[in-house]
Design an enzyme around this catalytic site. Structure first.
Site, PDB file in Angstrom:
ATOM      1  N   SER A 166       0.827  -1.202   0.000  1.00 17.54           N
ATOM      2  CA  SER A 166       0.000   0.000   0.000  1.00 17.54           C
ATOM      3  C   SER A 166       0.865   1.258   0.000  1.00 17.54           C
ATOM      4  CB  SER A 166      -0.960  -0.052   1.192  1.00 17.54           C
ATOM      5  OG  SER A 166      -1.968   0.928   1.095  1.00 17.54           O
ATOM      6  N   ASP A 225     -10.100  -5.421  -3.765  1.00 12.14           N
ATOM      7  CA  ASP A 225      -9.517  -4.412  -2.883  1.00 12.14           C
ATOM      8  C   ASP A 225     -10.415  -3.178  -2.870  1.00 12.14           C
ATOM      9  OD1 ASP A 225      -7.893  -2.256  -1.830  1.00 12.14           O
ATOM     10  OD2 ASP A 225      -6.122  -3.484  -2.243  1.00 12.14           O
ATOM     11  N   HIS A 280      -7.393  -5.953   0.542  1.00 12.13           N
ATOM     12  CA  HIS A 280      -6.204  -5.157   0.858  1.00 12.13           C
ATOM     13  C   HIS A 280      -5.478  -5.664   2.107  1.00 12.13           C
ATOM     14  CE1 HIS A 280      -4.040  -1.431  -0.079  1.00 12.13           C
ATOM     15  NE2 HIS A 280      -3.983  -1.147   1.207  1.00 12.13           N
TER      16      HIS A 280
END
Length: 299
Positions: free
Chosen positions: A161, A241, A276
């Site tokens: 991320s 995600d 995620h």
């Protein structure tokens, strides 16, 4: 450096450390996993154990990936050490988001060198991760007679991320001098200048002048970095995600490399059903570990 705790894990040990940072002017925490090869009596003492640096995402500490990504199994398999830095400076004197949000300020340093007050005095995360920390770890671990660790030459970088952004950014900015042997990312923010998370962070840390943003934006950097050899950037992202369409947008990096020397050298694997979380990250860590092991000459 102060050793806070040593934890046996898999065949090696996870070392939790803290130290006073020159870059951030704060106490910083970092976790290092020493693989089983580090402790093996028959490991050649004239060889250095290479390193994979893992940059974590928003709100994380060095403990998140240490506990949830299961890199340790892979480190033992191939024979590399792992470094898990913190995501920002911390402390009562460190400026935080005045709105109290989780995507800016402490826990969200975005791996840049801030130029704007009140963040500039402490948020020097680019220099900390890519310059100071390798030297500090080298001095701490390589002053005795046991196996040597390589924190400055045979090093690969990856992240998740915000950390995926930090990994690609650091890889490209250090590419000319081959700072990192390889780069991969899990659900990275590839074009922070054009997505809400990145715009908030860049605006707060770097100011409103967008030309300053380009110095850290992978989609801008990669157009001005000449690709050599057969180097590749490996990226995984889940199609479930929740941040995919608004904040991640991996297709923007693929657009950016068209008609450049990096075309066909950025591999984005969109995997069905994954979100995620660290369930996603840990699933694909083995593939990324093999990728880095090959580039570090361990396979």
């Amino acid at each position: 450096m102060k050793v806070v705790k040593e934890l046996s894990a898999c065949g090696g040990k996870l070392i939790k450390l803290s130290h006073d940072s020159i870059s951030t002017k704060t106490r910083m925490n970092v976790n290092v996993y020493l693989p089983k090869q580090y402790y093996a009596q028959d490991f050649p003492r004239d060889r250095r154990i290479p390193t994979v640096v893992y940059l974590s995402g928003l709100t994380c500490t060095p403990d998140n990936a240490s506990e949830k990504a299961f890199w340790q199994f892979q480190a033992d398999k191939y024979g590399f050490a792992m470094v898990f830095p913190d995501t920002s400076p911390r402390g009562d004197k460190v400026a935080n988001d005045p709105e109290g949000s989780w995507d800016f300020g402490q826990g969200a340093g975005f791996y840049v060198n801030a130029t704007q007050d009140p963040y500039a005095p402490h948020y020097q995360m680019y220099d900390y991760v890519h310059k100071e920390l390798p030297q500090t770890l080298d001095a701490h671990f390589n002053g005795n007679g046991v196996a040597k660790l390589d924190f400055q030459d045979d090093v690969a970088i990856t992240g998740h991320s915000m950390g995926g952004f930090g990994a690609i950014c650091g890889y490209l900015k250090g590419y000319a001098e081959r700072k990192y042997k390889s780069c991969s990312a899990f659900a990275p923010i590839v074009n922070p200048s054009n997505v809400p998370w990145g715009q908030k962070a860049f605006g707060g840390y770097l100011g409103d002048e967008r030309t300053q943003w380009q110095a850290y934006d992978p989609c801008a950097l990669i157009k001005n970095v000449k690709h050599v050899n057969d180097d590749k950037i490996l990226i995984h992202v889940g199609d479930a995600d929740p941040f995919l369409e608004e904040h991640l947008k991996p297709e923007l990096l693929l657009e950016a490399v068209k008609a450049t020397s990096w075309e066909d050298h950025v591999q984005v694997k969109k995997v069905h059903g994954f979100d995620h979380s660290y369930y996603f990250v840990s699933t694909f860590v083995p593939e990324h570990a093999e990728f880095h092991a090959k580039n570090l000459g361990l396979i």
